[in-house]
Design a protein around this motif. Structure first.
Motif, PDB file in Angstrom:
ATOM      1  N   ASN A  67       3.197  -4.595   3.282  1.00  0.00           N
ATOM      2  CA  ASN A  67       4.612  -4.942   3.899  1.00  0.00           C
ATOM      3  C   ASN A  67       5.607  -4.628   3.014  1.00  0.00           C
ATOM      4  O   ASN A  67       6.705  -4.302   3.126  1.00  0.00           O
ATOM      5  CB  ASN A  67       4.546  -6.530   4.265  1.00  0.00           C
ATOM      6  N   ASN A  68       5.468  -4.834   1.442  1.00  0.00           N
ATOM      7  CA  ASN A  68       6.398  -4.741   0.608  1.00  0.00           C
ATOM      8  C   ASN A  68       6.751  -3.233   0.459  1.00  0.00           C
ATOM      9  O   ASN A  68       7.924  -2.664   0.110  1.00  0.00           O
ATOM     10  CB  ASN A  68       6.063  -5.255  -0.664  1.00  0.00           C
ATOM     11  N   ARG A  69       5.560  -2.361   0.692  1.00  0.00           N
ATOM     12  CA  ARG A  69       6.074  -1.021   0.444  1.00  0.00           C
ATOM     13  C   ARG A  69       6.598  -0.459   1.714  1.00  0.00           C
ATOM     14  O   ARG A  69       7.372   0.253   1.708  1.00  0.00           O
ATOM     15  CB  ARG A  69       4.509  -0.316   0.650  1.00  0.00           C
ATOM     16  N   TRP A 172       4.419   0.170  -5.027  1.00  0.00           N
ATOM     17  CA  TRP A 172       3.115   0.913  -5.213  1.00  0.00           C
ATOM     18  C   TRP A 172       2.096   0.286  -5.980  1.00  0.00           C
ATOM     19  O   TRP A 172       0.931   0.694  -5.874  1.00  0.00           O
ATOM     20  CB  TRP A 172       3.416   2.201  -5.044  1.00  0.00           C
ATOM     21  N   ARG A 173       2.728  -0.352  -7.268  1.00  0.00           N
ATOM     22  CA  ARG A 173       1.665  -0.828  -8.074  1.00  0.00           C
ATOM     23  C   ARG A 173       1.513  -2.201  -7.702  1.00  0.00           C
ATOM     24  O   ARG A 173       0.512  -2.867  -8.648  1.00  0.00           O
ATOM     25  CB  ARG A 173       2.527  -0.824  -9.552  1.00  0.00           C
ATOM     26  N   GLN A 174       1.830  -2.873  -6.644  1.00  0.00           N
ATOM     27  CA  GLN A 174       1.250  -4.199  -6.380  1.00  0.00           C
ATOM     28  C   GLN A 174      -0.058  -4.034  -5.640  1.00  0.00           C
ATOM     29  O   GLN A 174      -0.079  -3.918  -4.611  1.00  0.00           O
ATOM     30  CB  GLN A 174       2.272  -4.861  -5.605  1.00  0.00           C
ATOM     31  N   ILE A 226      -5.816  -0.908   2.734  1.00  0.00           N
ATOM     32  CA  ILE A 226      -4.549  -1.598   2.713  1.00  0.00           C
ATOM     33  C   ILE A 226      -3.968  -1.732   1.415  1.00  0.00           C
ATOM     34  O   ILE A 226      -2.544  -1.424   1.335  1.00  0.00           O
ATOM     35  CB  ILE A 226      -4.478  -2.889   3.507  1.00  0.00           C
ATOM     36  N   ASP A 227      -4.716  -1.991   0.413  1.00  0.00           N
ATOM     37  CA  ASP A 227      -4.176  -2.249  -0.785  1.00  0.00           C
ATOM     38  C   ASP A 227      -3.743  -0.503  -1.653  1.00  0.00           C
ATOM     39  O   ASP A 227      -2.907  -0.585  -2.259  1.00  0.00           O
ATOM     40  CB  ASP A 227      -5.294  -2.751  -1.907  1.00  0.00           C
ATOM     41  N   VAL A 228      -4.305   0.367  -1.090  1.00  0.00           N
ATOM     42  CA  VAL A 228      -3.912   1.790  -1.670  1.00  0.00           C
ATOM     43  C   VAL A 228      -3.819   2.581  -0.650  1.00  0.00           C
ATOM     44  O   VAL A 228      -4.648   3.469  -0.129  1.00  0.00           O
ATOM     45  CB  VAL A 228      -4.984   2.255  -2.552  1.00  0.00           C
ATOM     46  N   PRO A 229      -2.891   2.456   0.370  1.00  0.00           N
ATOM     47  CA  PRO A 229      -2.575   3.430   1.516  1.00  0.00           C
ATOM     48  C   PRO A 229      -2.470   4.954   1.126  1.00  0.00           C
ATOM     49  O   PRO A 229      -2.009   5.080   0.095  1.00  0.00           O
ATOM     50  CB  PRO A 229      -1.291   2.742   1.988  1.00  0.00           C
ATOM     51  N   VAL A 236       1.219   4.238   4.849  1.00  0.00           N
ATOM     52  CA  VAL A 236       2.665   4.040   5.151  1.00  0.00           C
ATOM     53  C   VAL A 236       3.203   5.161   5.553  1.00  0.00           C
ATOM     54  O   VAL A 236       3.343   6.104   5.066  1.00  0.00           O
ATOM     55  CB  VAL A 236       3.281   3.359   3.841  1.00  0.00           C
ATOM     56  N   LYS A 237       3.767   4.733   6.870  1.00  0.00           N
ATOM     57  CA  LYS A 237       4.444   6.302   7.497  1.00  0.00           C
ATOM     58  C   LYS A 237       6.073   5.975   7.236  1.00  0.00           C
ATOM     59  O   LYS A 237       6.553   4.854   7.521  1.00  0.00           O
ATOM     60  CB  LYS A 237       4.226   5.816   9.013  1.00  0.00           C
ATOM     61  N   PRO A 238       6.649   6.963   6.865  1.00  0.00           N
ATOM     62  CA  PRO A 238       8.018   6.798   6.622  1.00  0.00           C
ATOM     63  C   PRO A 238       8.908   6.920   7.834  1.00  0.00           C
ATOM     64  O   PRO A 238       9.731   7.940   7.925  1.00  0.00           O
ATOM     65  CB  PRO A 238       8.362   8.009   5.549  1.00  0.00           C
ATOM     66  N   VAL A 239       8.780   6.097   8.681  1.00  0.00           N
ATOM     67  CA  VAL A 239       9.457   6.030   9.839  1.00  0.00           C
ATOM     68  C   VAL A 239      10.938   6.080   9.819  1.00  0.00           C
ATOM     69  O   VAL A 239      11.768   7.056  10.347  1.00  0.00           O
ATOM     70  CB  VAL A 239       9.179   5.056  10.855  1.00  0.00           C
ATOM     71  N   ASN A 240      11.645   5.353   9.057  1.00  0.00           N
ATOM     72  CA  ASN A 240      13.090   5.389   8.595  1.00  0.00           C
ATOM     73  C   ASN A 240      13.436   6.563   8.141  1.00  0.00           C
ATOM     74  O   ASN A 240      14.807   7.159   8.491  1.00  0.00           O
ATOM     75  CB  ASN A 240      13.301   3.904   7.936  1.00  0.00           C
TER      76      ASN A 240
END
Length: 260
Positions: A67-69, A172-174, A226-229, A236-240
């Protein structure tokens, strides 16, 4: 972690299945007395409960990082959009240069989300850093020539673009720590060994010993995905960023309105 989710599933299933078979072998060798069965099953139930809690906690940790990503990608898109709009405050020549650099920067950020190879992502990061330096050099030249509050707004916009990229990269390091993965693996293997040790009627129900390894391995695969998408199914899709890029391209293709 360098392994993808499919690799983690296969490795987990292999070790957990071997753990269950080891428990069966120990059961045959030990010839355990009947009076200790109930105590053993109580310990087995408690260990399985602990494993379930650990899996749930680790899954929650990985979802929080995911979610943070996504939030980082949204903040990046908002910062680039604001900087692109504030470029109107600059002189015409400088405005065109800044906007051109921002479009190129946006393309590199989109490429970062579309590439899933670590080497390709590192190359894109280095190219992005070069564009950041060009952006800051361009806006610094304008600010040094004209130190006005209006120019300061444009400088702040570029600064926000650079800061949001750094924050997004930090998210991405989390990831789930290696110690947590080791704890999960040790507890899971112990659980499968105990299940194998407690197995009865093995010849008729040998396939049942594979159910727990499959379920746990699927849980590990989901956590890793989920941890390393980007290395599995979940990404993680760059929708925005994609929406912003399409909007900018539409504005560039639109004919300019004649002055009234």
């Amino acid at each position: 972690m360098t392994l993808n989710s499919i690799g983690i599933f296969l490795i987990s299933f292999l070790f957990l299945g071997l753990g269950a078979q080891l428990g069966v072998w120990l059961c045959r060798k030990a010839k355990r007395p009947f009076e200790g069965v109930e105590d053993f099953r109580m310990i087995l139930g408690a260990t399985l409960s602990l494993l379930g809690l650990l899996i749930g906690f680790t899954l929650s940790m990985s979802i929080n990082g995911f979610n943070n990503r996504q939030m980082g990608e949204e903040e990046e898109a908002a910062a680039i959009n604001a900087a692109y709009i504030r470029a109107d405050l600059l002189p015409a020549e400088d405005s065109a240069k800044i906007r051109s650099l921002l479009v190129g920067y946006l393309e590199k950020r989109l490429q970062f989300y579309s590439k899933h190879n670590s080497r390709e992502q590192e190359d894109i990061r280095s190219q992005t850093l070069g564009l950041q330096n060009q952006l800051w050099a361009a806006i610094s030249a304008v600010a040094n020539a004209r130190q006005t509050p209006v120019i300061a707004l444009a400088v702040t916009g570029i600064n926000d673009v650079l800061n949001t990229q750094k924050k997004s990269q930090a998210t991405w390091r989390q990831q789930v720590p290696l110690a947590a993965w080791l704890l999960l693996g040790v507890v899971a293997v112990c659980c499968n060994m105990m299940v194998g040790y407690n197995a009865q009627g093995l010849r008729r129900r040998a396939g049942l010993l594979l159910i727990l390894p499959v379920v746990i391995s699927m849980s590990f695969m989901m956590i890793a995905d989920i941890d390393v998408p980007g290395r599995g199914i979940i990404r993680v899709k760059p929708v925005n960023l994609e929406y912003l890029y399409s909007t900018i391209k539409q504005q560039e293709m639109a004919p300019a309105k004649p002055p009234q």
